[in-house]
Design a protein around this motif. Sequence first.
Motif, PDB file in Angstrom:
ATOM      1  N   GLY A  33       0.710  -1.275  -0.016  1.00  0.00           N
ATOM      2  CA  GLY A  33       0.036  -0.017   0.113  1.00  0.00           C
ATOM      3  C   GLY A  33       0.675   1.490  -0.170  1.00  0.00           C
ATOM      4  N   ALA A  34       2.027   1.163  -0.144  1.00  0.00           N
ATOM      5  CA  ALA A  34       3.038   2.199  -0.075  1.00  0.00           C
ATOM      6  C   ALA A  34       2.836   3.126  -1.355  1.00  0.00           C
ATOM      7  N   SER A  35       2.518   4.426  -0.995  1.00  0.00           N
ATOM      8  CA  SER A  35       2.214   5.368  -2.315  1.00  0.00           C
ATOM      9  C   SER A  35       3.514   6.112  -3.036  1.00  0.00           C
ATOM     10  N   GLY A  56       6.905  -5.136  -6.503  1.00  0.00           N
ATOM     11  CA  GLY A  56       6.400  -3.855  -7.276  1.00  0.00           C
ATOM     12  C   GLY A  56       6.574  -2.803  -6.684  1.00  0.00           C
ATOM     13  N   HIS A  57       7.451  -2.394  -5.765  1.00  0.00           N
ATOM     14  CA  HIS A  57       7.790  -1.227  -5.271  1.00  0.00           C
ATOM     15  C   HIS A  57       9.179  -0.742  -5.636  1.00  0.00           C
ATOM     16  N   GLU A  58       9.087   0.662  -5.808  1.00  0.00           N
ATOM     17  CA  GLU A  58      10.233   1.367  -6.046  1.00  0.00           C
ATOM     18  C   GLU A  58      11.156   1.639  -4.744  1.00  0.00           C
ATOM     19  N   VAL A  59      12.343   0.934  -4.784  1.00  0.00           N
ATOM     20  CA  VAL A  59      13.037   1.053  -3.437  1.00  0.00           C
ATOM     21  C   VAL A  59      14.294   2.014  -3.834  1.00  0.00           C
ATOM     22  N   VAL A 104       9.277   3.884   5.403  1.00  0.00           N
ATOM     23  CA  VAL A 104      10.550   3.899   5.569  1.00  0.00           C
ATOM     24  C   VAL A 104      10.858   2.444   6.276  1.00  0.00           C
ATOM     25  N   ILE A 105      11.596   1.735   5.951  1.00  0.00           N
ATOM     26  CA  ILE A 105      12.152   0.636   6.823  1.00  0.00           C
ATOM     27  C   ILE A 105      13.548   0.512   7.138  1.00  0.00           C
ATOM     28  N   ALA A 106      13.645  -0.103   8.155  1.00  0.00           N
ATOM     29  CA  ALA A 106      15.216  -0.119   8.491  1.00  0.00           C
ATOM     30  C   ALA A 106      15.490  -1.466   9.420  1.00  0.00           C
ATOM     31  N   PRO A 107      15.605  -2.431   8.435  1.00  0.00           N
ATOM     32  CA  PRO A 107      15.616  -3.870   8.854  1.00  0.00           C
ATOM     33  C   PRO A 107      16.932  -4.661   9.440  1.00  0.00           C
ATOM     34  N   ALA A 126      15.135  13.023  11.371  1.00  0.00           N
ATOM     35  CA  ALA A 126      15.384  12.924   9.894  1.00  0.00           C
ATOM     36  C   ALA A 126      14.499  12.139   9.141  1.00  0.00           C
ATOM     37  N   ILE A 127      14.046  11.347   9.760  1.00  0.00           N
ATOM     38  CA  ILE A 127      12.870  10.349   9.155  1.00  0.00           C
ATOM     39  C   ILE A 127      11.733  11.018   9.089  1.00  0.00           C
ATOM     40  N   ALA A 128      11.286  11.523   9.971  1.00  0.00           N
ATOM     41  CA  ALA A 128      10.150  12.245  10.329  1.00  0.00           C
ATOM     42  C   ALA A 128       9.900  13.455   9.239  1.00  0.00           C
ATOM     43  N   ALA A 129      11.126  14.217   8.813  1.00  0.00           N
ATOM     44  CA  ALA A 129      11.059  15.146   7.697  1.00  0.00           C
ATOM     45  C   ALA A 129      10.658  14.498   6.369  1.00  0.00           C
ATOM     46  N   LEU A 130      11.035  13.214   6.195  1.00  0.00           N
ATOM     47  CA  LEU A 130      10.875  12.356   4.963  1.00  0.00           C
ATOM     48  C   LEU A 130       9.320  11.987   4.966  1.00  0.00           C
ATOM     49  N   LEU A 131       8.885  11.596   6.051  1.00  0.00           N
ATOM     50  CA  LEU A 131       7.301  10.913   5.932  1.00  0.00           C
ATOM     51  C   LEU A 131       6.319  12.081   5.788  1.00  0.00           C
ATOM     52  N   VAL A 132       5.369  11.726   4.945  1.00  0.00           N
ATOM     53  CA  VAL A 132       4.028  12.374   5.140  1.00  0.00           C
ATOM     54  C   VAL A 132       3.221  12.370   6.151  1.00  0.00           C
ATOM     55  N   PRO A 133       2.296  13.183   6.811  1.00  0.00           N
ATOM     56  CA  PRO A 133       1.802  12.885   8.094  1.00  0.00           C
ATOM     57  C   PRO A 133       1.081  11.550   7.740  1.00  0.00           C
ATOM     58  N   GLY A 134       1.112  10.549   8.775  1.00  0.00           N
ATOM     59  CA  GLY A 134       0.688   9.314   8.507  1.00  0.00           C
ATOM     60  C   GLY A 134       1.358   8.354   8.011  1.00  0.00           C
ATOM     61  N   GLY A 135       2.595   8.579   7.508  1.00  0.00           N
ATOM     62  CA  GLY A 135       3.695   7.859   6.703  1.00  0.00           C
ATOM     63  C   GLY A 135       4.041   7.054   8.098  1.00  0.00           C
ATOM     64  N   ILE A 136       4.802   5.841   7.709  1.00  0.00           N
ATOM     65  CA  ILE A 136       5.256   4.857   8.796  1.00  0.00           C
ATOM     66  C   ILE A 136       6.496   4.600   8.440  1.00  0.00           C
ATOM     67  N   VAL A 137       7.098   4.420   9.825  1.00  0.00           N
ATOM     68  CA  VAL A 137       8.678   3.754   9.735  1.00  0.00           C
ATOM     69  C   VAL A 137       8.602   2.422  10.520  1.00  0.00           C
TER      70      VAL A 137
END
Length: 237
Positions: A33-35, A56-59, A104-107, A126-137
């Motif tokens: 569901g990542a947009s 199917g995701h761009e990474v 954002v994932i950090a495995p 820094a990750i919060a600055a990349l994510l839209v509201p509701g985005g997930i890490v």
Amino acid sequence: METDPYAAIAGIYDRWCQEVIEDVAFYVARCAGASGPVIEIGAGTGRITIPVALAGHEVLAIDRSAPMLAGLVAAADRARVGQLVRIIEADIRALPPLPTTDRVIAPFRVLLHLADDIERLAFFQAIAALLVPGGIVVFDVFAPTKADVTQTHGRWLERPSGVRERAVWDVPGRRLALEVRLRGHSTTMSLHWTSDDAWRALLATAGFRVLDARGGFAGERLGREGGDAVYVAERVG
């Protein structure tokens, strides 16, 4: 900042980690569901990157180790997903400008390379600055149990792959010196752990809300005395 501890073992990294498969389906599912592009922190040779791209995701695959990223490029080409994978050579302490995204994932415990709460908080901000509201890490870490320390401290242990490793635990300093060896390939890396309460506090300070926290990839409960910890957190506001 330590030199690249993975350069000396890039050629054996996939062998070292060949038994680690329990997290792959988990991370692929959390990318559903990542947009926007999935930003992967600490992509290494593509153990998680390739399955996410195959879904199917761009990474955007970020790692500071050029030899590890070279392995990722080769793996992506073999899997015929090279067009979906963009490699970015960068340290997680100094991320370059990146596109806004919702995932954002950090495995594989990559955040244990952050030495203290100052570095951890800066990373989450820094990750919060990349994510839209509701985005997930999504990330996983661990803290050793007493049994981990007792059973492994200073001992050379051999994985089924033949790769040998030795853990030297500094419990008061919450630091692990991990040595890895296989036929001429060897390295030592420093890993740093903290508590569940500390991870939650850092996430909250950086503007995240923890949606889920488990003790493993199959939904295990968090251990009170340590063990694996897997977090899913949402950027608030």
